[in-house]
Design an enzyme around this catalytic site. Structure first.
Site, PDB file in Angstrom:
ATOM      1  N   TYR A   1      79.963   5.872 -23.285  1.00 10.99           N
ATOM      2  CA  TYR A   1      78.910   6.564 -24.035  1.00 10.99           C
ATOM      3  C   TYR A   1      79.246   6.717 -25.514  1.00 10.99           C
ATOM      4  O   TYR A   1      80.354   6.412 -25.941  1.00 10.99           O
ATOM      5  CB  TYR A   1      78.503   7.887 -23.394  1.00 10.99           C
ATOM      6  CG  TYR A   1      79.509   8.977 -23.159  1.00 10.99           C
ATOM      7  CD1 TYR A   1      80.732   9.050 -23.785  1.00 10.99           C
ATOM      8  CD2 TYR A   1      79.182  10.021 -22.271  1.00 10.99           C
ATOM      9  CE1 TYR A   1      81.606  10.085 -23.560  1.00 10.99           C
ATOM     10  CE2 TYR A   1      80.048  11.074 -22.035  1.00 10.99           C
ATOM     11  CZ  TYR A   1      81.258  11.102 -22.678  1.00 10.99           C
ATOM     12  OH  TYR A   1      82.119  12.145 -22.443  1.00 10.99           O
ATOM     13  N   GLU A   2      78.253   7.163 -26.281  1.00  4.95           N
ATOM     14  CA  GLU A   2      78.327   7.211 -27.748  1.00  4.95           C
ATOM     15  C   GLU A   2      78.604   5.832 -28.344  1.00  4.95           C
ATOM     16  O   GLU A   2      79.294   5.696 -29.352  1.00  4.95           O
ATOM     17  CB  GLU A   2      79.384   8.216 -28.225  1.00  4.95           C
ATOM     18  CG  GLU A   2      78.996   9.659 -28.040  1.00  4.95           C
ATOM     19  CD  GLU A   2      77.803  10.077 -28.893  1.00  4.95           C
ATOM     20  OE1 GLU A   2      77.528   9.400 -29.890  1.00  4.95           O
ATOM     21  OE2 GLU A   2      77.152  11.077 -28.541  1.00  4.95           O
ATOM     22  N   GLY A   3      78.070   4.804 -27.713  1.00  5.42           N
ATOM     23  CA  GLY A   3      78.306   3.433 -28.152  1.00  5.42           C
ATOM     24  C   GLY A   3      79.510   2.866 -27.426  1.00  5.42           C
ATOM     25  O   GLY A   3      80.628   3.343 -27.607  1.00  5.42           O
TER      26      GLY A   3
END
Length: 596
Positions: free
Chosen positions: A441-443
């Site tokens: 997550y978060e890229g």
């Protein structure tokens, strides 16, 4: 399972002796009145108690119980609501917040240490204040005065919580594809309709209200990412006097069944004409979100570090207690049937690997936080510009490299425990499951690597790299005459030269091969990460050599031993990484898609 203990001594070592952040605080106008060494020590001590006594004891049972969803409501695991209230009452939700609206205004270099403690105690719990802090950053930077006055004080004191609503079922990394719509209303508000998925803590019972920051598009918005706007959508509408009114048309449709972080609610959020307010300018939603992205991505890296530290503590305790076999040097424990496994070289290899990466990651996360503080608080334009460039370069590495090494540390810890690492009793398998999400997550870490090599290196013509290299080279030159530091300075110089050569080669490859950056991305990020850690370990070694004696002698001696282990046993991996990068994209792209 070992009881989590915050690594306070190492945190203070990094802050005071290695990066001398306390001197930075006194120099920056924005932090000078907020924090000093004594204040920081008091905050760290109290945060360590909260993490160890209020949060960590809940972790295992919370993982087994999980969150429960019924009739659009989410019930948190036993103890979470009370722990969150304790956390909020201590002022921790507003630790880094704007003092004008009730925050404490602490610098990120201090907040990062607190974040590590909470995440190390339990990642699922730690996600709640982390998401609120991110929402506050965007709202404080881009919201109207009326929105900030209404929402920030309650978010900072923990009465309300925040959530970030970006992802949709068909649109993850490519946010330009989102379909959530915002229709303007006559009163200046907007009506939002659509569905978001993977919304961490999008619904829960720990706070009175949840303030969602939602990406959506207006009816006449441009296509793609240029047409995204940001909206504030409260779960419960707020009356003009600040009291809570009626329920907004935003509901949790379900929660995900997950591999890890089971004690946090990962929600499907439905907007059925929900009332919201524009944050920032129309069609500038991504810019508003990216205000908090550097902080959030560093925060995810710190999650990986927190779990890795918990893994190390677990494994080290186990290795010192578990009796199995005899030392290669002869019997060490004649009164018992076997020696503790800490006597075996391979166990020590595993423990030292975890420790070297963990302590390197702590120095690195604080180093990035230091640049964030300069970018935010300095009143010198040139300093802000330099800091912004360093943050841009280092953030994808901090997110990806720390979490990659964080998962590696949890797996190594599991290996140290053997079969006991695979069962529930010791808590080690939970650390493995929880940490895995940090790479996603978060890229995803692959996306971070592409950002580093694509936008931050190739597209920038190596400008950001040269800024970093100049700092490292200045350190090398300043310490080149030190006989004590030669064992660290000389290999650091070789690694900097290697990274320089590879960076130039990739930039050259990209001019003739559009696939070259993507082919090299992950290995390049790791090569960069190892070089950064070498730089910071050289600085830690210098600080340890300058350290005191007496009761502190063992701490500094251990620091030097781990530094030598990193340089001799871990840093040589850069040779293989360099060969991977220089190989180019030919073998990756040679196979036709239909043959996969």
């Amino acid at each position: 399972m070992a009881e989590y203990k915050a690594p306070l001594r190492d945190m203070r070592f990094v802050i005071k002796e290695v990066l001398e952040v306390d001197k930075l605080w006194s120099a920056l106008a924005g932090t000078r009145e907020q924090v000093d060494v004594d204040t920081a020590d008091a905050i760290l001590e109290e945060a360590a108690k909260i993490a160890a006594e209020a949060v960590a004891p809940l972790s295992r049972e919370a993982d087994e119980h999980g969150c429960r969803w019924q009739d659009h409501q989410v019930t948190t695991p036993p103890g979470f609501k009370e722990a969150y209230q304790t956390y909020a009452e201590g002022g921790w939700c507003g630790l880094g917040g704007n003092p004008a609206f009730g925050g404490m205004g602490m610098p990120k270099t201090l907040v990062a240490q607190v974040e590590e403690m909470v995440q190390g105690a339990d990642m699922s719990f730690g996600l709640a204040p982390m998401l609120s802090a991110g929402a506050c950053l965007s709202l404080d930077a881009h919201g109207s005065d009326a929105l900030k006055q209404t929402y920030l004080p309650k978010l900072y004191d923990g009465t309300w919580a925040g959530a970030m609503d970006l992802t949709e079922p068909h649109a993850g990394t490519d946010l330009g594809m989102i379909r959530t719509r915002a229709e303007p209303d006559a009163d200046g508000s907007y009506s939002l309709t659509g569905t978001k998925i993977f919304i961490t803590w999008g619904e829960h019972d720990m706070a009175e209200n949840i303030i969602h920051l939602v990406l959506a598009k207006l009816p006449d918005a441009p296509t793609g990412s240029k047409g995204i706007s940001l909206f504030l959508v409260p779960k419960i509408l707020v009356n003009t006097d600040g009291s809570l009114g009626e329920r907004n048309a935003v509901t949790c449709g379900s929660i995900e069944k997950k591999m890890g972080i089971k004690a946090s609610a990962t929600c499907v959020m439905n907007y059925d004409g929900a009332k919201g307010w524009l944050v920032g300018e129309v069609n500038q939603g991504l810019a508003c979100m990216f205000t908090m992205m550097n902080y959030e991505r560093l925060g995810v890296g710190i999650q990986g570090l927190g779990a890795a530290e918990a893994s190390y503590q677990n494994a080290a305790d186990y290795a010192c207690e578990r009796l199995q076999g005899r030392s290669p040097e002869g019997i060490k424990n004649p009164d018992r049937a076997a020696d503790p496994i800490i006597v075996h070289p391979d166990v020590r290899r595993m423990l030292l690997t975890m420790r070297a990466f963990n302590e390197g990651s702590r120095a690195f996360s604080t180093y990035v936080a230091r640049w964030l503080d300069i970018a935010k608080f300095s009143d010198v334009a040139a300093e802000q510009e330099e800091a912004a460039g360093m943050v841009a370069l280092l953030t994808p590495i901090a997110k990806a490299f720390i979490t990659d090494k964080g998962l590696e540390a949890t797996l190594i810890g599991q290996q140290v425990l053997g079969g006991h690492g695979f069962i529930r009793e010791w808590g080690q398998e939970q650390l493995v499951r929880d940490t895995r999400i940090t790479q996603i997550y978060e890229g995803t870490n692959g996306v971070q690597a592409m950002d580093l090599i694509g936008r931050k290196t190739v597209a920038a013509g190596g400008r950001y790299f040269r800024q970093f290299a100049g700092e490292v080279d200045a350190f090398i030159q300043a310490n080149s005459d030190s006989e004590e530091l030669a064992e660290f300075i000389q290999p650091l110089g070789a690694e900097l030269a290697r990274l320089q050569q590879v960076t130039e080669a990739v930039i050259a490859q990209a001019e003739r091969d559009p696939n070259a950056p993507g082919a090299a991305a992950v290995e390049y990020l790791h090569l960069f990460g190892y070089t950064i850690y070498a730089y910071l370990w050289a600085r830690m070694a210098k600080a340890a050599l300058a350290g005191g004696s007496g009761g502190e002698a063992d701490f500094y001696r251990a620091k030097l031993v781990v530094a030598r282990f990193f340089f001799q046993r871990l840093l040589p991996q850069t040779q293989a990484l360099s060969a991977h990068i220089l190989a180019g994209s030919d073998t990756l792209m040679a196979l036709e898609a239909e043959l996969f």
